[in-house]
Design a protein around this motif. Structure first.
Motif, mmCIF file in Angstrom:
data_model
loop_
_atom_site.group_PDB
_atom_site.id
_atom_site.type_symbol
_atom_site.label_atom_id
_atom_site.label_comp_id
_atom_site.label_asym_id
_atom_site.label_seq_id
_atom_site.Cartn_x
_atom_site.Cartn_y
_atom_site.Cartn_z
ATOM 1 N N VAL A 1 -13.769 3.219 27.417
ATOM 2 C CA VAL A 1 -14.591 2.010 27.593
ATOM 3 C C VAL A 1 -15.005 1.441 26.238
ATOM 4 C CG1 VAL A 1 -16.774 1.114 28.511
ATOM 5 C CG2 VAL A 1 -15.404 2.696 29.877
ATOM 6 N N ARG A 2 -15.424 2.298 25.322
ATOM 7 C CA ARG A 2 -15.835 1.825 23.986
ATOM 8 C C ARG A 2 -14.665 1.200 23.240
ATOM 9 N NH1 ARG A 2 -18.489 7.027 21.747
ATOM 10 N NH2 ARG A 2 -17.664 6.168 19.800
ATOM 11 N N LEU A 3 -13.505 1.815 23.351
ATOM 12 C CA LEU A 3 -12.325 1.274 22.668
ATOM 13 C C LEU A 3 -11.899 -0.068 23.272
ATOM 14 C CD1 LEU A 3 -10.253 4.531 22.121
ATOM 15 C CD2 LEU A 3 -11.430 3.186 20.363
ATOM 16 N N CYS A 4 -12.020 -0.194 24.588
ATOM 17 C CA CYS A 4 -11.691 -1.478 25.234
ATOM 18 C C CYS A 4 -12.621 -2.582 24.733
ATOM 19 C CB CYS A 4 -11.782 -1.363 26.751
ATOM 20 S SG CYS A 4 -10.428 -0.446 27.501
ATOM 21 N N GLY A 5 -13.902 -2.271 24.639
ATOM 22 C CA GLY A 5 -14.863 -3.239 24.119
ATOM 23 C C GLY A 5 -14.553 -3.614 22.678
ATOM 24 N N PHE A 6 -14.156 -2.611 21.888
ATOM 25 C CA PHE A 6 -13.803 -2.851 20.488
ATOM 26 C C PHE A 6 -12.568 -3.746 20.388
ATOM 27 C CE2 PHE A 6 -11.751 -1.274 16.502
ATOM 28 C CZ PHE A 6 -12.711 -1.722 15.604
ATOM 29 N N ALA A 7 -11.550 -3.461 21.174
ATOM 30 C CA ALA A 7 -10.323 -4.271 21.159
ATOM 31 C C ALA A 7 -10.623 -5.704 21.597
ATOM 32 C CB ALA A 7 -9.262 -3.656 22.069
ATOM 33 N N ASN A 8 -11.497 -5.844 22.565
ATOM 34 C CA ASN A 8 -11.818 -7.170 23.086
ATOM 35 C C ASN A 8 -12.505 -8.049 22.035
ATOM 36 O OD1 ASN A 8 -11.578 -8.908 25.386
ATOM 37 N ND2 ASN A 8 -13.812 -8.809 25.566
ATOM 38 N N LYS A 9 -13.157 -7.443 21.048
ATOM 39 C CA LYS A 9 -13.769 -8.216 19.966
ATOM 40 C C LYS A 9 -12.703 -8.894 19.112
ATOM 41 C CE LYS A 9 -17.984 -5.512 19.603
ATOM 42 N NZ LYS A 9 -18.819 -4.657 18.762
ATOM 43 N N PHE A 10 -11.488 -8.368 19.135
ATOM 44 C CA PHE A 10 -10.395 -8.960 18.370
ATOM 45 C C PHE A 10 -9.591 -9.953 19.209
ATOM 46 C CE2 PHE A 10 -11.055 -4.892 16.234
ATOM 47 C CZ PHE A 10 -11.117 -5.289 14.907
ATOM 48 N N VAL A 11 -9.218 -9.553 20.427
ATOM 49 C CA VAL A 11 -8.249 -10.335 21.203
ATOM 50 C C VAL A 11 -8.881 -11.228 22.268
ATOM 51 C CG1 VAL A 11 -6.396 -8.679 20.790
ATOM 52 C CG2 VAL A 11 -7.772 -8.466 22.854
ATOM 53 N N TYR A 12 -10.145 -11.045 22.556
ATOM 54 C CA TYR A 12 -10.863 -11.878 23.537
ATOM 55 C C TYR A 12 -10.132 -11.957 24.876
ATOM 56 C CZ TYR A 12 -13.206 -13.311 19.263
ATOM 57 O OH TYR A 12 -13.875 -13.313 18.075
ATOM 58 N N ASP A 13 -9.595 -10.834 25.292
ATOM 59 C CA ASP A 13 -8.869 -10.778 26.559
ATOM 60 C C ASP A 13 -9.032 -9.364 27.108
ATOM 61 O OD1 ASP A 13 -6.999 -10.545 28.616
ATOM 62 O OD2 ASP A 13 -5.474 -11.707 27.570
ATOM 63 N N PRO A 14 -9.883 -9.190 28.121
ATOM 64 C CA PRO A 14 -10.159 -7.841 28.628
ATOM 65 C C PRO A 14 -8.921 -7.096 29.125
ATOM 66 C CG PRO A 14 -11.697 -9.427 29.562
ATOM 67 C CD PRO A 14 -10.683 -10.209 28.799
ATOM 68 N N ILE A 15 -8.018 -7.804 29.752
ATOM 69 C CA ILE A 15 -6.813 -7.144 30.262
ATOM 70 C C ILE A 15 -5.931 -6.701 29.105
ATOM 71 C CG2 ILE A 15 -4.697 -7.494 31.597
ATOM 72 C CD1 ILE A 15 -6.387 -9.277 33.471
ATOM 73 N N GLU A 16 -5.741 -7.557 28.125
ATOM 74 C CA GLU A 16 -4.951 -7.189 26.954
ATOM 75 C C GLU A 16 -5.629 -6.051 26.185
ATOM 76 O OE1 GLU A 16 -1.829 -6.712 24.821
ATOM 77 O OE2 GLU A 16 -1.833 -8.266 26.347
ATOM 78 N N SER A 17 -6.965 -6.070 26.146
ATOM 79 C CA SER A 17 -7.712 -5.008 25.476
ATOM 80 C C SER A 17 -7.416 -3.657 26.124
ATOM 81 C CB SER A 17 -9.214 -5.286 25.540
ATOM 82 O OG SER A 17 -9.511 -6.477 24.863
ATOM 83 N N GLU A 18 -7.378 -3.640 27.437
ATOM 84 C CA GLU A 18 -7.045 -2.401 28.136
ATOM 85 C C GLU A 18 -5.623 -1.954 27.821
ATOM 86 O OE1 GLU A 18 -8.030 -2.172 32.313
ATOM 87 O OE2 GLU A 18 -9.805 -3.418 32.011
ATOM 88 N N GLU A 19 -4.702 -2.894 27.760
ATOM 89 C CA GLU A 19 -3.311 -2.566 27.419
ATOM 90 C C GLU A 19 -3.234 -1.944 26.024
ATOM 91 O OE1 GLU A 19 -0.362 -2.983 29.121
ATOM 92 O OE2 GLU A 19 -1.222 -3.897 30.912
ATOM 93 N N ILE A 20 -3.980 -2.510 25.098
ATOM 94 C CA ILE A 20 -3.988 -2.004 23.719
ATOM 95 C C ILE A 20 -4.517 -0.578 23.683
ATOM 96 C CG2 ILE A 20 -5.143 -2.262 21.482
ATOM 97 C CD1 ILE A 20 -4.862 -5.360 21.949
ATOM 98 N N VAL A 21 -5.624 -0.334 24.356
ATOM 99 C CA VAL A 21 -6.219 1.001 24.363
ATOM 100 C C VAL A 21 -5.280 1.997 25.044
ATOM 101 C CG1 VAL A 21 -8.151 2.386 25.222
ATOM 102 C CG2 VAL A 21 -8.571 0.135 24.201
#
Length: 182
Positions: A18-38
């Motif tokens: 969850v923390r990593l998804c939130g961190f990724a979302n600060k860069f890509v502004y896309d929750p689904i893409e953030s989950e894919e990245i994590v």
């Protein structure tokens, strides 16, 4: 984890996901893409678990990996968007607004674009057309087709790479024609 202990990996996943998804979302502004990245980061950790020395700075390693993949995603998105802008501009201009020479180049380019799109693999072409013709976002395409956003992104990358290869001879002519008539 080096001994393929799935429970240890699952604990690691649950602790940081969850923390990593939130961190990724600060860069890509896309929750689904953030989950894919994590998920990609965790997949890489699992695949490379025997080579990694994660005892010192596991958290830092995970966050740095998420940051790197997020930045790569942003750069990739910029490239995709720039090619989209050129192709989109070609479709937006009407043939009537072009000089006779430019009109000839434009018509030939249009034929080449259509031929290149038709030559794409079926699924790749379908995703490309949904994005470019129908104007759907990657998330919407993924939802309609029941595939991941990452798959949509990969297929779009392949489509644009093939179009770039097919149209490279005309890209310079297109740019000159477009900006001379703007």
């Amino acid at each position: 984890m080096k001994k393929a202990d799935e429970q240890a990996f699952e604990l690691l996943f649950r602790k940081y996901y969850v923390r990593l998804c939130g961190f990724a979302n600060k860069f890509v502004y896309d929750p689904i893409e953030s989950e894919e990245i994590v998920q990609e980061v965790f997949l890489n950790v699992w695949r490379k678990r025997e080579q990694l020395n994660l005892n010192a700075g596991l958290s830092a390693y995970l966050f740095r990996s998420v940051q790197n993949i997020s930045l790569n995603f942003i750069e990739h998105r910029k490239v995709v968007n720039s090619y989209y802008a050129v192709i989109s501009k070609a479709y937006e201009n009407s043939i009537n607004d072009l000089s006779a020479e430019s009109e000839l180049h434009y018509t030939e380019l249009n034929q080449r674009v259509e031929k290149a799109i038709a030559a794409l693999p079926v699924e790749c072409r379908r995703i490309f057309q949904m994005s470019r013709t129908e104007g759907l976002k990657y998330v919407e395409i993924a939802a309609q087709l029941g595939i991941s956003v990452k798959t949509v992104e990969t297929q779009m990358s392949r489509a644009l790479a093939k179009l770039k290869t097919e149209l490279k001879d005309f890209l310079t002519i297109l740019l000159i024609s477009l900006f001379m008539n703007s």
